[in-house]
Design a protein around this motif. Structure first.
Motif, PDB file in Angstrom:
ATOM      1  N   TRP A   1     -20.258  -3.548  -2.425  1.00  0.00           N
ATOM      2  CA  TRP A   1     -20.530  -3.549  -0.983  1.00  0.00           C
ATOM      3  C   TRP A   1     -19.688  -4.603  -0.279  1.00  0.00           C
ATOM      4  N   LEU A   2     -19.625  -5.826  -0.830  1.00  0.00           N
ATOM      5  CA  LEU A   2     -18.812  -6.881  -0.230  1.00  0.00           C
ATOM      6  C   LEU A   2     -17.355  -6.443  -0.110  1.00  0.00           C
ATOM      7  N   ARG A   3     -16.827  -5.863  -1.178  1.00  0.00           N
ATOM      8  CA  ARG A   3     -15.438  -5.416  -1.146  1.00  0.00           C
ATOM      9  C   ARG A   3     -15.222  -4.349  -0.074  1.00  0.00           C
TER      10      ARG A   3
ATOM     11  N   ALA B   1       0.818  -1.212   0.000  1.00  0.00           N
ATOM     12  CA  ALA B   1       0.000   0.000   0.000  1.00  0.00           C
ATOM     13  C   ALA B   1       0.851   1.261   0.000  1.00  0.00           C
ATOM     14  N   ALA B   2       2.022   1.206   0.652  1.00  0.00           N
ATOM     15  CA  ALA B   2       2.879   2.383   0.745  1.00  0.00           C
ATOM     16  C   ALA B   2       3.412   2.824  -0.617  1.00  0.00           C
ATOM     17  N   GLU B   3       3.407   1.921  -1.589  1.00  0.00           N
ATOM     18  CA  GLU B   3       3.928   2.225  -2.921  1.00  0.00           C
ATOM     19  C   GLU B   3       2.855   2.748  -3.864  1.00  0.00           C
ATOM     20  N   ARG B   4       1.627   2.938  -3.348  1.00  0.00           N
ATOM     21  CA  ARG B   4       0.521   3.350  -4.205  1.00  0.00           C
ATOM     22  C   ARG B   4      -0.200   4.559  -3.623  1.00  0.00           C
ATOM     23  N   LYS B   5      -0.668   5.419  -4.501  1.00  0.00           N
ATOM     24  CA  LYS B   5      -1.409   6.600  -4.046  1.00  0.00           C
ATOM     25  C   LYS B   5      -2.749   6.204  -3.451  1.00  0.00           C
ATOM     26  N   THR B   6      -3.423   5.263  -4.094  1.00  0.00           N
ATOM     27  CA  THR B   6      -4.669   4.720  -3.559  1.00  0.00           C
ATOM     28  C   THR B   6      -4.540   3.205  -3.507  1.00  0.00           C
ATOM     29  N   ALA B   7      -4.985   2.627  -2.428  1.00  0.00           N
ATOM     30  CA  ALA B   7      -4.841   1.173  -2.265  1.00  0.00           C
ATOM     31  C   ALA B   7      -5.963   0.655  -1.384  1.00  0.00           C
ATOM     32  N   SER B   8      -6.467  -0.505  -1.745  1.00  0.00           N
ATOM     33  CA  SER B   8      -7.452  -1.169  -0.901  1.00  0.00           C
ATOM     34  C   SER B   8      -6.971  -2.586  -0.631  1.00  0.00           C
ATOM     35  N   ILE B   9      -7.399  -3.118   0.485  1.00  0.00           N
ATOM     36  CA  ILE B   9      -7.000  -4.479   0.839  1.00  0.00           C
ATOM     37  C   ILE B   9      -7.492  -5.467  -0.207  1.00  0.00           C
TER      38      ILE B   9
ATOM     39  N   GLU C   1     -13.065  -2.864   5.234  1.00  0.00           N
ATOM     40  CA  GLU C   1     -13.277  -2.294   6.565  1.00  0.00           C
ATOM     41  C   GLU C   1     -13.034  -3.328   7.663  1.00  0.00           C
ATOM     42  N   ALA C   2     -13.551  -4.538   7.469  1.00  0.00           N
ATOM     43  CA  ALA C   2     -13.391  -5.574   8.492  1.00  0.00           C
ATOM     44  C   ALA C   2     -11.936  -5.987   8.638  1.00  0.00           C
ATOM     45  N   ALA C   3     -11.235  -6.125   7.520  1.00  0.00           N
ATOM     46  CA  ALA C   3      -9.841  -6.565   7.562  1.00  0.00           C
ATOM     47  C   ALA C   3      -8.941  -5.543   8.233  1.00  0.00           C
ATOM     48  N   ALA C   4      -9.274  -4.272   8.080  1.00  0.00           N
ATOM     49  CA  ALA C   4      -8.444  -3.219   8.666  1.00  0.00           C
ATOM     50  C   ALA C   4      -8.374  -3.323  10.185  1.00  0.00           C
TER      51      ALA C   4
ATOM     52  N   TYR D   1     -15.937 -13.459  10.678  1.00  0.00           N
ATOM     53  CA  TYR D   1     -16.700 -12.693   9.690  1.00  0.00           C
ATOM     54  C   TYR D   1     -15.829 -12.273   8.507  1.00  0.00           C
ATOM     55  N   ALA D   2     -14.598 -11.850   8.763  1.00  0.00           N
ATOM     56  CA  ALA D   2     -13.723 -11.416   7.680  1.00  0.00           C
ATOM     57  C   ALA D   2     -13.368 -12.571   6.752  1.00  0.00           C
ATOM     58  N   GLU D   3     -13.151 -13.753   7.285  1.00  0.00           N
ATOM     59  CA  GLU D   3     -12.844 -14.912   6.444  1.00  0.00           C
ATOM     60  C   GLU D   3     -14.040 -15.279   5.570  1.00  0.00           C
ATOM     61  N   VAL D   4     -15.229 -15.258   6.149  1.00  0.00           N
ATOM     62  CA  VAL D   4     -16.428 -15.542   5.365  1.00  0.00           C
ATOM     63  C   VAL D   4     -16.607 -14.486   4.276  1.00  0.00           C
ATOM     64  N   LEU D   5     -16.406 -13.217   4.619  1.00  0.00           N
ATOM     65  CA  LEU D   5     -16.473 -12.161   3.610  1.00  0.00           C
ATOM     66  C   LEU D   5     -15.440 -12.381   2.512  1.00  0.00           C
TER      67      LEU D   5
END
Length: 231
Positions: free
Chosen positions: A190-192, A11-19, A197-200, A141-145
């Protein structure tokens, strides 16, 4: 390859990043191999025979039971009603519209009752079924997601990628429609977002379990589609 430290470095190498973007990249080459699978091109171009399409749908229908159970586990582990409502609405679509598509496909292409009642599932189908049940029984919950994001996002991406030929069988059209419509696109987004959010908020061990769950689900998707591709 699946630790929070590695995610942070990426993530540090990108301007925008999502898990979820990181997880998708982490799952290469299996992710792209599945989204770009020749099965989907054959489907969209009308090159699958009726028997081959029906055989594929019989195998894919094998995921409806463990998948609805997985959504049930997600509803039970969701942090509140907002998530439960969205997941419950998707469960309703799966058990009505999508289930109807399967049943009418079996009727239209003459799938015998014995095959519907006791399908001869491929080993790859059985392995994927087992993974979904394992995640549902023991995952947080995060694993199921993570598993839900993989299964739905991959199907959205292939459905948006393909180019439909004219004159496809209406049930083939319907199968594609289920996976590229605006409501489904919104659900995947929405799932993403919820997985991001959950993983964070996960601790390091839970974060690694979630990432490994995502990557393993992608690998099972690829193995399944390789197995059902007509030879």
């Amino acid at each position: 390859m699946t630790t929070r430290t590695e995610w942070s470095a990426w993530a540090a190498e990108r301007k925008t990043a999502s898990i979820t973007d990181w997880l998708r990249e982490l799952s290469e080459p299996d992710w792209s191999a599945t989204v770009n699978h020749a099965l989907f091109d054959a489907l969209a171009e009308g090159r699958l025979s009726g028997d081959d399409f029906a055989a594929y749908m019989v195998q894919d229908y094998g995921f409806v039971d463990p998948f609805t159970a997985l959504i049930g586990h997600a509803i039970g582990r969701a942090p509140g009603m907002e998530d439960r409502v969205v997941l419950g609405q998707f469960m309703g679509m799966l058990t009505s519209d999508e289930n109807s598509t399967f049943q009418r496909t079996f009727e239209a292409f003459g799938v015998p009752a014995a095959t519907r009642e006791a399908p001869d599932y491929l080993p790859e189908t059985q392995a994927f079924q087992a993974l979904l049940r394992e995640i549902g029984a023991g995952g947080d919950y995060a694993e199921v997601l993570a598993a839900l994001v993989v299964t739905e996002w991959i199907y959205l991406e292939w459905a948006l990628r393909i180019t439909r030929a004219a004159g496809l069988h209406p049930l083939v059209e319907e199968w594609i429609d289920l996976h590229d419509n605006p409501a489904f696109q919104d659900f995947v987004a929405w799932l993403r977002r919820r997985l991001d959010e959950a993983a964070a908020g996960l601790d390091d061990a839970a974060f690694t379990r979630m990432a490994e769950c995502f990557r393993e689900t992608v690998a099972r998707e690829r193995a399944f589609h390789d197995a059902v591709m007509p030879r």
